[in-house]
Motif scaffolding. Structure first.
Motif, PDB file in Angstrom:
ATOM      1  N   THR A  37     -26.846  19.387  72.580  1.00 44.41           N
ATOM      2  CA  THR A  37     -26.751  19.636  74.301  1.00 44.41           C
ATOM      3  C   THR A  37     -28.255  19.818  74.767  1.00 44.41           C
ATOM      4  O   THR A  37     -28.972  20.305  74.188  1.00 44.41           O
ATOM      5  N   VAL A  38     -28.328  19.213  75.800  1.00 46.16           N
ATOM      6  CA  VAL A  38     -29.970  19.137  76.410  1.00 46.16           C
ATOM      7  C   VAL A  38     -29.808  20.026  77.573  1.00 46.16           C
ATOM      8  O   VAL A  38     -28.839  19.880  78.641  1.00 46.16           O
ATOM      9  N   HIS A  39     -31.034  20.946  77.724  1.00 45.59           N
ATOM     10  CA  HIS A  39     -31.108  21.786  78.902  1.00 45.59           C
ATOM     11  C   HIS A  39     -32.655  21.477  79.668  1.00 45.59           C
ATOM     12  O   HIS A  39     -33.247  20.716  78.837  1.00 45.59           O
ATOM     13  N   HIS A  40     -32.892  21.996  80.624  1.00 46.49           N
ATOM     14  CA  HIS A  40     -33.977  22.465  81.199  1.00 46.49           C
ATOM     15  C   HIS A  40     -34.419  23.917  81.336  1.00 46.49           C
ATOM     16  O   HIS A  40     -33.269  24.603  81.690  1.00 46.49           O
ATOM     17  N   THR A  41     -35.476  24.347  81.440  1.00 48.58           N
ATOM     18  CA  THR A  41     -35.757  25.926  81.685  1.00 48.58           C
ATOM     19  C   THR A  41     -35.720  25.993  83.279  1.00 48.58           C
ATOM     20  O   THR A  41     -35.514  27.459  83.736  1.00 48.58           O
ATOM     21  N   ALA A  42     -35.698  25.077  84.238  1.00 48.46           N
ATOM     22  CA  ALA A  42     -35.702  25.233  85.657  1.00 48.46           C
ATOM     23  C   ALA A  42     -36.912  26.180  86.051  1.00 48.46           C
ATOM     24  O   ALA A  42     -36.698  26.728  86.983  1.00 48.46           O
ATOM     25  N   MET A  43     -38.052  25.960  85.309  1.00 50.03           N
ATOM     26  CA  MET A  43     -39.285  26.967  85.710  1.00 50.03           C
ATOM     27  C   MET A  43     -40.303  25.847  85.649  1.00 50.03           C
ATOM     28  O   MET A  43     -40.371  24.910  84.799  1.00 50.03           O
ATOM     29  N   PRO A  71     -15.419  25.997  65.739  1.00 53.93           N
ATOM     30  CA  PRO A  71     -15.114  26.800  64.528  1.00 53.93           C
ATOM     31  C   PRO A  71     -14.485  28.165  64.229  1.00 53.93           C
ATOM     32  O   PRO A  71     -14.149  28.729  63.498  1.00 53.93           O
ATOM     33  N   VAL A  72     -14.911  28.911  65.298  1.00 53.98           N
ATOM     34  CA  VAL A  72     -14.317  30.530  65.419  1.00 53.98           C
ATOM     35  C   VAL A  72     -12.923  30.389  65.890  1.00 53.98           C
ATOM     36  O   VAL A  72     -12.166  31.524  65.383  1.00 53.98           O
ATOM     37  N   ASN A  73     -12.763  30.063  67.068  1.00 54.38           N
ATOM     38  CA  ASN A  73     -11.216  30.302  67.624  1.00 54.38           C
ATOM     39  C   ASN A  73     -10.562  28.826  67.892  1.00 54.38           C
ATOM     40  O   ASN A  73      -9.417  29.134  68.019  1.00 54.38           O
ATOM     41  N   GLY A  74     -10.996  27.909  67.159  1.00 50.20           N
ATOM     42  CA  GLY A  74     -10.194  26.568  67.204  1.00 50.20           C
ATOM     43  C   GLY A  74      -9.965  25.843  68.464  1.00 50.20           C
ATOM     44  O   GLY A  74      -9.098  24.924  68.287  1.00 50.20           O
ATOM     45  N   ALA A  75     -10.337  26.438  69.545  1.00 50.07           N
ATOM     46  CA  ALA A  75     -10.387  25.655  70.713  1.00 50.07           C
ATOM     47  C   ALA A  75     -10.927  24.351  70.804  1.00 50.07           C
ATOM     48  O   ALA A  75     -11.933  24.191  70.368  1.00 50.07           O
ATOM     49  N   VAL A  76      -9.954  23.367  71.186  1.00 54.88           N
ATOM     50  CA  VAL A  76     -10.684  22.022  71.173  1.00 54.88           C
ATOM     51  C   VAL A  76     -11.056  21.390  72.448  1.00 54.88           C
ATOM     52  O   VAL A  76     -10.445  21.627  73.425  1.00 54.88           O
ATOM     53  N   THR A  77     -12.280  20.816  72.843  1.00 58.50           N
ATOM     54  CA  THR A  77     -12.799  20.263  73.905  1.00 58.50           C
ATOM     55  C   THR A  77     -13.247  18.985  73.824  1.00 58.50           C
ATOM     56  O   THR A  77     -14.215  18.790  73.174  1.00 58.50           O
ATOM     57  N   PRO A  78     -12.553  18.153  74.569  1.00 60.18           N
ATOM     58  CA  PRO A  78     -13.141  16.815  74.727  1.00 60.18           C
ATOM     59  C   PRO A  78     -14.712  16.833  75.397  1.00 60.18           C
ATOM     60  O   PRO A  78     -15.054  17.103  76.108  1.00 60.18           O
ATOM     61  N   GLN A  79     -15.600  15.967  74.599  1.00 63.27           N
ATOM     62  CA  GLN A  79     -17.023  16.209  75.009  1.00 63.27           C
ATOM     63  C   GLN A  79     -18.093  14.708  74.347  1.00 63.27           C
ATOM     64  O   GLN A  79     -17.428  14.224  73.430  1.00 63.27           O
ATOM     65  N   ASP A 131     -22.207  19.356  81.219  1.00 64.40           N
ATOM     66  CA  ASP A 131     -20.832  18.626  80.650  1.00 64.40           C
ATOM     67  C   ASP A 131     -20.115  19.808  80.003  1.00 64.40           C
ATOM     68  O   ASP A 131     -18.799  19.678  80.141  1.00 64.40           O
ATOM     69  N   TRP A 132     -20.620  20.924  79.785  1.00 63.44           N
ATOM     70  CA  TRP A 132     -19.696  21.929  79.049  1.00 63.44           C
ATOM     71  C   TRP A 132     -19.432  23.101  80.098  1.00 63.44           C
ATOM     72  O   TRP A 132     -18.237  23.583  79.994  1.00 63.44           O
ATOM     73  N   THR A 144     -22.756  24.401  85.768  1.00 63.90           N
ATOM     74  CA  THR A 144     -24.365  24.847  85.978  1.00 63.90           C
ATOM     75  C   THR A 144     -25.025  23.640  86.630  1.00 63.90           C
ATOM     76  O   THR A 144     -24.505  22.493  86.340  1.00 63.90           O
ATOM     77  N   GLU A 145     -26.072  23.992  87.241  1.00 65.60           N
ATOM     78  CA  GLU A 145     -27.170  22.705  87.477  1.00 65.60           C
ATOM     79  C   GLU A 145     -27.734  22.238  86.395  1.00 65.60           C
ATOM     80  O   GLU A 145     -28.285  20.933  86.376  1.00 65.60           O
ATOM     81  N   CYS A 146     -28.173  22.833  85.509  1.00 65.85           N
ATOM     82  CA  CYS A 146     -28.939  22.482  84.108  1.00 65.85           C
ATOM     83  C   CYS A 146     -28.294  21.017  83.595  1.00 65.85           C
ATOM     84  O   CYS A 146     -26.894  20.780  83.494  1.00 65.85           O
ATOM     85  N   PRO A 147     -29.047  20.189  83.182  1.00 63.78           N
ATOM     86  CA  PRO A 147     -30.434  20.149  83.237  1.00 63.78           C
ATOM     87  C   PRO A 147     -31.318  19.710  84.595  1.00 63.78           C
ATOM     88  O   PRO A 147     -32.359  19.071  84.357  1.00 63.78           O
ATOM     89  N   GLY A 148     -30.943  19.899  85.563  1.00 70.88           N
ATOM     90  CA  GLY A 148     -31.390  19.576  86.823  1.00 70.88           C
ATOM     91  C   GLY A 148     -30.668  18.469  87.405  1.00 70.88           C
ATOM     92  O   GLY A 148     -30.452  17.417  86.691  1.00 70.88           O
ATOM     93  N   ASN A 149     -30.597  18.553  88.799  1.00 68.24           N
ATOM     94  CA  ASN A 149     -29.829  17.352  89.281  1.00 68.24           C
ATOM     95  C   ASN A 149     -30.448  15.653  89.169  1.00 68.24           C
ATOM     96  O   ASN A 149     -29.498  14.929  88.856  1.00 68.24           O
TER      97      ASN A 149
END
Length: 372
Positions: free
Chosen positions: A201-207, A328-336, A344-345, A348-353
């Protein structure tokens, strides 16, 4: 809180020779480096001007969990100069994150203009504030490796084109104050936990960055580890505008990111705190900078592509795939997407518009094109 001071060392040499071109000799006394301890003066957001008692480079704004439900779309900050003039409002772009064992939090880190003597935050009453100084603290000493290299090529992995090698500036290399990871009794505030990697997963610091990018990394580390009380930084790796890569979350004294020699389909990453609810088995890579209205530098884009290619080769994650992420902890499945953006998760605005809109073209497709 008074914390112990540690003479930190780079990631242990043991195990690195399998990935680095050659083992490095132990650090000599002349190899010891220094970096200033980050200073912070805390306050609570009330909408009034805060005038810290020391010079500051940045302001951190951390929303308490109960403030998340109210939203922070109107939250903004402005700065006061020595002549008493308040500048224009700058919108905050908070990130939602944190370790799974703590409540989620939304935080933002804003660069202060040179010579600022005060700041004012609106739209975030009750938030925890800190005026952060990254230059004037006592000098801490760091020894050991300043950089290490990760390479899929050294392990005979042939799914990577171009023979990319990931060169990483270690925690000791950028000056991580390791005392922030422990409480007063020396207990690790955030013990390492490992799971087989499923996603990147990719992010930005927004700073806005400064000219000292190691100091920028120390500021993010301080925000996460100290101001938000996580005990460490929430990202696995960070990339600066020049393309340099920095080790993030402490992985227990072995390799950056991993608990041992990473092999495709078996590589296990330390759990970080970059995508609350989806942290396990998910490697977070963060670009230094604010990409709300502009793209990262070409050097940062190229470096990020290399980082993702190498990580895909080391872990077996196929960047062209859409996966069924299974917590792997609670078994919840999320398409991604296997290579995703923070937004995508989570909401949030991250990683910037600007960057998010161009991500498929300037990053994901280039990673896929390098996958044989």
């Amino acid at each position: 809180m008074r914390r112990r001071t540690f003479l930190t060392s780079a990631t242990a040499a043991a195990g690195l020779s399998a990935l680095a071109p050659a083992p490095a000799a132990p650090a000599a006394a002349s190899d010891t480096r220094t970096a200033p301890r980050v200073l912070a003066e805390r306050a609570t957001a009330t909408g009034t001007v805060v005038r810290p008692g020391h010079r500051f480079d940045l302001v951190s704004v951390a929303h308490r969990p109960e403030a998340l439900a109210r939203g922070s779309e109107t939250a903004a900050v402005r700065f006061e100069t020595a002549d008493g003039v308040l500048g224009g409002w700058q919108d905050l772009h908070p990130h939602t994150g944190g370790p799974e064992h703590l409540p989620p939090s939304a935080s933002a880190l804003v660069r202060a203009p040179e010579g600022a003597v005060g700041y004012q935050v609106r739209g975030a009453d009750g938030a925890d504030l800190a005026a952060v100084n990254v230059r004037d603290g006592e000098e801490l000493r760091f020894g050991g490796r300043e950089r290490v290299s990760l390479s899929a090529r050294d392990q005979g992995v042939t799914t990577l084109s171009g023979g990319s090698v990931l060169r990483v500036r270690t925690r000791a290399g950028w000056g991580a104050d390791e005392s922030l990871r422990f409480d007063e009794e020396g207990n690790d505030l955030w013990p390492a936990e490992f799971h087989r990697v499923q996603a990147l997963t990719v992010h930005h610091t927004a700073m806005a960055t400064t000219g000292d990018h190691a100091a920028d990394v120390r500021a993010v580390y301080h925000l996460h580890a100290a101001e938000q009380g996580w005990g460490d930084i929430g990202y696995h790796l960070l990339v600066d505008p020049r393309g340099a890569v920095y080790e993030g979350r402490h992985s227990g004294g072995g390799l950056p990111v991993f608990d041992g020699l990473p092999l495709p389909g078996l590589a296990r990453s330390v759990t970080a705190g970059h995508a609350f609810g989806f942290n396990h088995a998910n490697i977070g890579v963060c670009l230094l900078g604010d990409f709300t209205g502009e793209l990262p530098t070409r050097a940062a884009q190229d470096s990020l592509v290399d980082v993702l290619r190498v990580l895909c080769a080391l872990t077996g994650v196929d960047p062209a795939e859409r996966i069924e992420y299974a917590n792997p902890v609670n078994g919840a499945v999320t398409p991604q997407e296997a290579v995703a953006r923070h937004r995508d998760w989570l909401d949030t605005e991250c990683p910037g518009n600007a960057f998010a809109e161009a991500f498929d073209t300037v990053i994901r497709q280039r990673v896929v094109d390098g996958w044989l």
